[in-house]
Design a protein around this motif. Structure first.
Motif, PDB file in Angstrom:
ATOM      1  N   GLY A 192      27.688  23.018  14.036  1.00  0.00           N
ATOM      2  CA  GLY A 192      27.228  24.271  14.637  1.00  0.00           C
ATOM      3  C   GLY A 192      27.581  24.323  16.117  1.00  0.00           C
ATOM      4  N   ALA A 193      27.497  23.175  16.786  1.00  0.00           N
ATOM      5  CA  ALA A 193      27.856  23.134  18.207  1.00  0.00           C
ATOM      6  C   ALA A 193      29.351  23.422  18.394  1.00  0.00           C
ATOM      7  CB  ALA A 193      27.472  21.788  18.812  1.00  0.00           C
ATOM      8  N   ILE A 194      30.181  22.982  17.460  1.00  0.00           N
ATOM      9  CA  ILE A 194      31.611  23.333  17.534  1.00  0.00           C
ATOM     10  C   ILE A 194      31.751  24.860  17.504  1.00  0.00           C
ATOM     11  CG2 ILE A 194      33.856  23.229  16.343  1.00  0.00           C
ATOM     12  CD1 ILE A 194      32.996  20.473  15.214  1.00  0.00           C
ATOM     13  N   ARG A 195      31.021  25.490  16.581  1.00  0.00           N
ATOM     14  CA  ARG A 195      31.107  26.960  16.463  1.00  0.00           C
ATOM     15  C   ARG A 195      30.587  27.635  17.740  1.00  0.00           C
ATOM     16  NH1 ARG A 195      34.332  30.688  14.629  1.00  0.00           N
ATOM     17  NH2 ARG A 195      33.775  31.756  16.516  1.00  0.00           N
ATOM     18  N   LEU A 196      29.532  27.066  18.330  1.00  0.00           N
ATOM     19  CA  LEU A 196      29.030  27.628  19.596  1.00  0.00           C
ATOM     20  C   LEU A 196      30.106  27.535  20.671  1.00  0.00           C
ATOM     21  CD1 LEU A 196      25.387  26.180  19.798  1.00  0.00           C
ATOM     22  CD2 LEU A 196      25.996  28.598  19.552  1.00  0.00           C
ATOM     23  N   GLY A 197      30.832  26.422  20.702  1.00  0.00           N
ATOM     24  CA  GLY A 197      31.918  26.259  21.664  1.00  0.00           C
ATOM     25  C   GLY A 197      33.020  27.291  21.419  1.00  0.00           C
ATOM     26  N   LEU A 198      33.375  27.491  20.162  1.00  0.00           N
ATOM     27  CA  LEU A 198      34.393  28.502  19.823  1.00  0.00           C
ATOM     28  C   LEU A 198      33.931  29.890  20.261  1.00  0.00           C
ATOM     29  CD1 LEU A 198      35.359  27.148  16.299  1.00  0.00           C
ATOM     30  CD2 LEU A 198      36.951  27.403  18.218  1.00  0.00           C
ATOM     31  N   ASN A 199      32.649  30.168  20.057  1.00  0.00           N
ATOM     32  CA  ASN A 199      32.114  31.469  20.490  1.00  0.00           C
ATOM     33  C   ASN A 199      32.294  31.644  21.998  1.00  0.00           C
ATOM     34  OD1 ASN A 199      31.275  31.858  17.883  1.00  0.00           O
ATOM     35  ND2 ASN A 199      29.089  31.627  18.291  1.00  0.00           N
TER      36      ASN A 199
END
Ligand code: ADP
Ligand code: ZN
Length: 293
Positions: free
Chosen positions: A279-286
């Protein structure tokens, strides 16, 4: 493309490098001591790794509204050394990449929605039952923050008449976390939760509390899926007990295809305990997409 992912926990900081597809290339764990000692170690790990953004799922309470002055601050935590510390700002000083921060449980919920068993759904809750109890909420296709962020671990529940010990939360005599966290199980039964597997009364009582909480979330948030993670939920015998009790508590009041298929409605976390870091990867992508737009 490499994205940095940080799961900032009260006992350890998990730092990882990941890709857009959620794959994790490298991962380390740093003990959480003071911010002065811990934050430089996090920066040291990520610098020179070529990350294009950093996503952070953090213990709380934490400021998660980008428009607020306290965005990225750890707020009134009982971990005094971290109280009112600007975690995001300190990381930004050392790592000049776009960053986004949310609660650890919202991060895990986002991990499951992006890469796991809740892919494509628009309303999902993720509950962790471990040292504490926390709830991440994805509703109408976005993470729920509201005035601060939800504290679904501290909803008030009915105490079981045969629970002579009661809750361990210092703030609430009868909240979900106080009744059902790992430390609460240990305080009640005098043994580590992992060593109580064969004692059915432990899991009957535990599922009594979890099912009450789930019934409340179902009534209020109408999630399409409920995901249960955290150390305590490794006790898989809990799932059938919880499902049965939730059905009893809902008592036919809500009819839906999801509740009819309850084995696929109330489910364990699906990402091998990597849901938080993914989920943190996705937050970074966001954060990266936001910066480019
Ligand atoms: P944290 O919440 O600190 O991030 P965990 O989710 O692993 O970490 O939760 C730790 C708590 O979960 C402890 O109270 C521990 O006793 C309990 N726990 C860990 N593993 C198990 C297990 N296999 N069965 C039951 N309880 C467990
Ligand atoms: Zn509480």
């Amino acid at each position: 493309m490499i994205i940095g992912a940080l799961e900032a926990g009260g006992t350890k900081m998990v730092c990882a490098l990941g890709r857009e597809d959620g794959s994790i290339i490298d991962q380390i764990s740093i003990p959480t001591t003071t911010p002065e000692e811990t934050i430089p170690k996090i920066i040291e790990y990520f610098k020179d790794k070529g990350i294009e953004a950093l996503g952070i799922g953090a213990f709380g309470p934490v400021g998660v509204d980008p428009a607020s002055e306290n965005y990225g601050y750890i707020l009134e935590t009982p971990k005094l050394a971290w109280r009112n510390k600007d975690l995001l700002g300190s990381l930004k000083k050392g790592l000049k990449v776009p960053m986004a921060i949310d609660t650890d449980v919202n991060g895990s919920c986002l991990g499951e929605v992006t890469y796991g068993c809740a892919k494509g759904l628009n309303s999902v809750i993720y509950i962790t039952i471990g040292t504490g109890v926390g709830v991440g909420v994805w509703v109408n296709g976005g993470l729920l923050h509201g005035m601060l962020h939800p504290e679904g671990g501290h909803i008030l529940l009915n105490r079981h008449p045969e629970d002579t010990k009661g809750g361990v939360c210092p703030s609430h005599p009868n909240c979900f976390e106080g009744f059902a966290s790992g430390p609460s199980i240990e305080a009640r039964w005098g043994k580590k939760a992992v060593d109580l597997k064969e004692q059915s009364e432990v899991w009957e009582l535990e599922s009594f509390y979890i099912a009450q909480a789930l019934a409340d979330y179902i009534m209020i948030l109408s999630p399409q899926k409920i995901i249960l993670g955290g150390g305590v939920m490794h006790q898989e015998q809990l799932f059938p007990l919880i499902r049965r009790k939730v059905k009893e508590l809902v008592n036919g009041y809500i009819c839906s295809k999801e509740l009819d298929d309850i084995d696929n409605y109330i489910v364990p976390a699906s990402l091998n305990d990597d849901q938080g870091i993914m989920g943190a990867i996705r937050l970074g992508l966001n954060a990266l997409e936001q910066e480019k737009s």
